[in-house]
Design a protein around this motif. Structure first.
Motif, mmCIF file in Angstrom:
data_model
loop_
_atom_site.group_PDB
_atom_site.id
_atom_site.type_symbol
_atom_site.label_atom_id
_atom_site.label_comp_id
_atom_site.label_asym_id
_atom_site.label_seq_id
_atom_site.Cartn_x
_atom_site.Cartn_y
_atom_site.Cartn_z
ATOM 1 N N GLU A 21 0.832 -1.201 0.000
ATOM 2 C CA GLU A 21 0.000 0.000 0.000
ATOM 3 C C GLU A 21 0.870 1.256 0.000
ATOM 4 O O GLU A 21 0.553 2.249 -0.664
ATOM 5 N N LEU A 22 1.976 1.233 0.745
ATOM 6 C CA LEU A 22 2.880 2.382 0.762
ATOM 7 C C LEU A 22 3.530 2.585 -0.600
ATOM 8 O O LEU A 22 3.698 3.730 -1.072
ATOM 9 N N ARG A 23 3.912 1.493 -1.281
ATOM 10 C CA ARG A 23 4.506 1.608 -2.612
ATOM 11 C C ARG A 23 3.504 2.160 -3.624
ATOM 12 O O ARG A 23 3.884 2.788 -4.606
ATOM 13 N N ASN A 24 2.222 1.922 -3.391
ATOM 14 C CA ASN A 24 1.180 2.434 -4.281
ATOM 15 C C ASN A 24 0.854 3.892 -4.019
ATOM 16 O O ASN A 24 -0.054 4.456 -4.642
ATOM 17 N N GLY A 25 1.546 4.493 -3.050
ATOM 18 C CA GLY A 25 1.377 5.923 -2.793
ATOM 19 C C GLY A 25 0.379 6.275 -1.725
ATOM 20 O O GLY A 25 0.060 7.462 -1.543
ATOM 21 N N ASN A 26 -0.158 5.314 -1.005
ATOM 22 C CA ASN A 26 -1.102 5.611 0.075
ATOM 23 C C ASN A 26 -0.376 6.203 1.282
ATOM 24 O O ASN A 26 0.821 5.980 1.481
ATOM 25 N N SER A 27 -1.111 6.940 2.076
ATOM 26 C CA SER A 27 -0.555 7.518 3.297
ATOM 27 C C SER A 27 -0.282 6.410 4.317
ATOM 28 O O SER A 27 -0.862 5.318 4.233
ATOM 29 N N PRO A 28 0.635 6.638 5.288
ATOM 30 C CA PRO A 28 0.926 5.605 6.291
ATOM 31 C C PRO A 28 -0.315 5.118 7.022
ATOM 32 O O PRO A 28 -0.486 3.902 7.231
ATOM 33 N N GLN A 29 -1.213 6.030 7.448
ATOM 34 C CA GLN A 29 -2.414 5.613 8.172
ATOM 35 C C GLN A 29 -3.331 4.770 7.290
ATOM 36 O O GLN A 29 -3.878 3.754 7.718
ATOM 37 N N ALA A 30 -3.494 5.173 6.033
ATOM 38 C CA ALA A 30 -4.337 4.408 5.103
ATOM 39 C C ALA A 30 -3.703 3.054 4.800
ATOM 40 O O ALA A 30 -4.399 2.043 4.643
ATOM 41 N N ALA A 31 -2.362 3.016 4.709
ATOM 42 C CA ALA A 31 -1.674 1.752 4.445
ATOM 43 C C ALA A 31 -1.874 0.776 5.597
ATOM 44 O O ALA A 31 -2.093 -0.436 5.390
ATOM 45 N N ILE A 32 -1.783 1.280 6.846
ATOM 46 C CA ILE A 32 -2.008 0.417 8.015
ATOM 47 C C ILE A 32 -3.425 -0.130 7.995
ATOM 48 O O ILE A 32 -3.662 -1.338 8.192
ATOM 49 N N HIS A 33 -4.392 0.766 7.752
ATOM 50 C CA HIS A 33 -5.798 0.355 7.744
ATOM 51 C C HIS A 33 -6.057 -0.695 6.662
ATOM 52 O O HIS A 33 -6.685 -1.734 6.917
ATOM 53 N N ALA A 34 -5.540 -0.447 5.459
ATOM 54 C CA ALA A 34 -5.767 -1.383 4.359
ATOM 55 C C ALA A 34 -5.016 -2.685 4.586
ATOM 56 O O ALA A 34 -5.515 -3.768 4.250
ATOM 57 N N GLY A 35 -3.807 -2.600 5.148
ATOM 58 C CA GLY A 35 -3.018 -3.806 5.386
ATOM 59 C C GLY A 35 -3.729 -4.787 6.293
ATOM 60 O O GLY A 35 -3.805 -5.997 6.006
ATOM 61 N N PHE A 36 -4.274 -4.296 7.394
ATOM 62 C CA PHE A 36 -4.976 -5.197 8.325
ATOM 63 C C PHE A 36 -6.301 -5.683 7.750
ATOM 64 O O PHE A 36 -6.649 -6.861 7.866
ATOM 65 N N ASP A 37 -7.062 -4.784 7.122
ATOM 66 C CA ASP A 37 -8.392 -5.165 6.637
ATOM 67 C C ASP A 37 -8.336 -6.115 5.447
ATOM 68 O O ASP A 37 -9.063 -7.104 5.391
ATOM 69 N N ARG A 38 -7.442 -5.823 4.477
ATOM 70 C CA ARG A 38 -7.438 -6.604 3.241
ATOM 71 C C ARG A 38 -6.692 -7.935 3.393
ATOM 72 O O ARG A 38 -6.896 -8.852 2.594
ATOM 73 N N ALA A 39 -5.823 -8.032 4.398
ATOM 74 C CA ALA A 39 -5.123 -9.307 4.620
ATOM 75 C C ALA A 39 -5.944 -10.276 5.472
ATOM 76 O O ALA A 39 -5.633 -11.471 5.533
ATOM 77 N N PHE A 40 -7.012 -9.752 6.090
ATOM 78 C CA PHE A 40 -7.765 -10.585 7.029
ATOM 79 C C PHE A 40 -8.396 -11.790 6.346
ATOM 80 O O PHE A 40 -8.366 -12.909 6.879
ATOM 81 N N ASP A 41 -8.968 -11.606 5.162
ATOM 82 C CA ASP A 41 -9.637 -12.720 4.483
ATOM 83 C C ASP A 41 -8.655 -13.837 4.156
ATOM 84 O O ASP A 41 -8.952 -15.033 4.311
ATOM 85 N N THR A 42 -7.463 -13.450 3.705
ATOM 86 C CA THR A 42 -6.445 -14.461 3.383
ATOM 87 C C THR A 42 -6.011 -15.213 4.637
ATOM 88 O O THR A 42 -5.853 -16.445 4.625
ATOM 89 N N ILE A 43 -5.811 -14.469 5.737
ATOM 90 C CA ILE A 43 -5.415 -15.086 7.006
ATOM 91 C C ILE A 43 -6.501 -16.046 7.490
ATOM 92 O O ILE A 43 -6.214 -17.166 7.935
ATOM 93 N N LEU A 44 -7.754 -15.613 7.412
ATOM 94 C CA LEU A 44 -8.863 -16.448 7.855
ATOM 95 C C LEU A 44 -8.937 -17.740 7.058
ATOM 96 O O LEU A 44 -9.093 -18.837 7.619
#
Length: 623
Positions: free
Chosen positions: A539-562
């Motif tokens: 997300e950071l490489r795609n130009g998102n802000s640090p806060q948005a990257a953290i939010h997207a990292g946890f939310d979008r990885a959850f389905d794969t982890i589950l």
């Protein structure tokens, strides 16, 4: 639309809830840090034998007189626990107390948690350890095969007597010989020949020989003796397995050793006294009609018992005269449960009989309404004594009347017995009757509270493997993901704590495969963090802000982890369902580890990230 820098914040109650879960997990896991003390546990052989402060003083006096050092004595409900510094003192004390206390008390070796009293007061206990680590109990039991043959011959005595009586063959006596076999004395030679012909036809498996002019001896053949012995051994194994199931022991081992021995291993059992009491008991019941024609007290005082009666004593020591003929034995009992008598409120055992037993009970009671019937409790035990430096064992039998009641109506398939001392005694008697009576008496000839495997060395190696794995994983995560790696390491430690807490709370048995499951869980736990952190980097490489990257990292990885954890959980459930022994232990540890890692790797680590970075304007992330 909210500002990006407030995306990663939890409400205060969520932080509090996560903190409480970690805190209570730490409390539940704490008892595992303190190890166990070699101990001797003393309990009453019967429920009415007191274990009180006076008894505690008596035991302390015995230990002090013999100069046996001990840590402390603890009085717990209906037992006394004595803690020692090492197993050598424990074994010496056990031998001494068995000799001094006698048959009224059960003295057993134990391993007691060394956790502080406040943890034990909360009811917190460490995990049970399997026999391949340390803990549990190992019994080697000897089946009394001579008693098996005697029981078979006794049954033939009754059968021979009934057949001769039914065919009107005149005899003077039928009895079992001390040297083995059944001897029949006839009135004359004609009756002898008639009886021999009858028994040769109906009991052709018995070998006949003449021991006198009017005597006939019948003996079992070697094939039948072997068959009866094998049956007794297998039936005892089945009965012991039923009793172990009633005790609720996980992953027991019950198997034959040689021609007359049984090995019983109960991993994780700490209350060895109760295990010995339940496994070693050969309790059964006999139902007999009371002798209504003779005076009970006079028969006891004069020691003159009528020929067709037997003299017993009840639990208060009072004489009870019963008929020799047994109406029914415990072999006919198919189910037994404990409860309370509706009329008296006292403890009771509710009995269910098989069809044959119900018919015998109906026939025995319908013609004796208004007369008294007694319930006789019979238990075979073994006493160990040290005589002139040698250990000698002797068997003895307890026979006592627990109930005498007037028959008010014809009894059938289900009825109840009362007169028991306590609800615990009612539960134990129901357990023994429900599990089945042992066909032949057994004697515990060897007892170990530490399993036969590598023991302490396995514990040390398992702990070393887990600790090294934890350190290596933490070092790698810190090197790879910097601050976020430290957060993942903290979540990993919390995951191990919660996993141990859950195993302790469930009183699961930890084995070497279970330790392997813990190590595997640690690797899987950080796998979820790796997915999250790599997503944040993307997300950071795609130009998102640090806060948005953290939010997207946890939310979008959850389905794969589950999905990945769910498939592993399904495999663990299959292992538990179709596996046996250590495989089940591995599956239990893995399943619990998957659930705790989902909590710590996702919710726990996100809570830490939110505390450090949430609500702040960030220019970059150290990930």
């Amino acid at each position: 639309m909210s500002s990006p820098h407030v995306l990663n914040q939890y409400p205060w109650w969520k932080y509090l809830l996560i903190g409480l879960i970690i805190f209570w997990g730490l409390i539940f896991a704490l008892p595992n840090l303190f190890g166990e003390d070699p101990s001797v546990q003393i309990s009453g052989a019967r429920a009415n034998i007191p274990i009180d402060t006076a008894f505690q003083s008596r035991v302390a006096s015995v230990l002090d007189t013999e100069k046996l050092p001990h840590k402390r004595l603890e009085l717990e409900a209906d037992r006394l626990l004595i803690r020692f510094a090492d197993s050598e003192q424990q074994l010496k004390a056990a031998d001494l107390l068995k000799e001094r206390l006698g048959r009224d008390y059960i003295v057993a070796l134990n391993l007691a948690s060394a956790a502080p009293s406040f943890l034990r007061a909360l009811g917190l206990n460490p995990m049970y350890l399997g026999l391949d680590l340390r803990g549990g109990v190992h019994f080697l039991m000897q089946v009394d095969m001579a008693a098996t043959v005697k029981q078979v011959e006794d049954s033939y005595v009754d059968e021979i007597r009934n057949q001769l009586r039914n065919e009107k063959v005149q005899y003077t006596s039928v009895g079992r010989m001390a040297t083995g076999g059944v001897q029949v004395e006839f009135k004359d030679t004609a009756e002898r020949d008639k009886g021999a012909q009858l028994l040769r036809k109906s009991l052709n498996n018995l070998q006949q020989s003449q021991t006198g002019e009017l005597s006939l001896k019948l003996t079992l053949g070697e094939p039948e003796i072997k068959e009866k012995r094998d049956f007794a051994l297998q039936q005892n194994i089945t009965t012991l397995r039923n009793r172990v199931n009633e005790l609720g022991v996980a992953e027991p081992i019950i198997q034959q050793q040689g021609s007359d021995r049984i090995v019983v291993q109960l991993p994780g059992v700490q209350d060895t006294a109760r295990a010995k009491e339940i496994l070693g008991a050969t309790a059964t019941l006999e139902f007999r009609l009371a002798d209504e024609e003779n005076d009970w007290n006079q028969a006891a005082a004069n020691n003159r018992v009528p020929i067709n009666s037997r003299l017993y004593k009840d639990r208060q020591g009072r004489p009870v005269l019963l008929q020799k003929r047994v109406m029914l034995t415990g072999d006919s009992i198919v189910d037994a449960s404990s409860g309370l008598d509706q009329q008296s409120g006292g403890p009771a055992v509710f009995i269910s009989l098989d069809g044959k037993g119900a018919k015998r009970m109906e026939d025995g009671t319908k013609d004796n309404i208004g007369k008294r019937m007694a319930v006789v409790f019979i238990e075979n035990k073994t006493e160990t004594k040290r005589v002139d430096g040698e250990v000698k064992k002797s068997a003895y039998t307890i026979e006592e009347v627990i109930n005498v009641a007037t028959i008010r109506d014809r009894l059938g398939r289900r009825f109840q017995i009362t007169g028991l001392d306590s609800t615990r005694e009612a539960r134990d008697l129901a357990l023994l009757l429900r599990a089945g009576a042992l066909v032949s008496p057994i004697e515990i000839i060897e007892e170990r509270t530490v399993g036969p495997s590598a023991g302490k060395e396995n514990i040390a190696q398992g702990f070393r493997a887990a600790a090294i794995s934890l350190l290596v994983i933490a070092a790698f995560m810190t090197w790879r993901y910097k601050t976020f790696g430290l957060i993942a390491s903290a979540a990993l430690v919390a995951n191990v704590v919660l996993l141990i807490a859950a195993l302790s709370l469930l009183q699961a048995t930890l084995t070497l495969p279970g330790i392997a499951g813990i190590v595997l869980t640690m690797g899987m736990a950080v796998d979820a963090n790796v997915l999250i952190y790599e997503r944040i980097r993307e997300e950071l490489r795609n130009g998102n802000s640090p806060q948005a990257a953290i939010h997207a990292g946890f939310d979008r990885a959850f389905d794969t982890i589950l999905d990945s954890n769910l498939t592993t959980l399904i495999a663990a459930i299959m292992l538990f369902g179709f596996g046996t022994g250590p495989i089940k232990g591995f599956a239990v540890t893995l399943s619990i580890g998957i659930l705790t890692s989902m909590f710590t790797a996702v919710t726990g680590s996100r809570a830490l990230v939110n505390l450090l970075y949430g609500g702040r304007k960030l220019q970059k992330l150290n990930v």
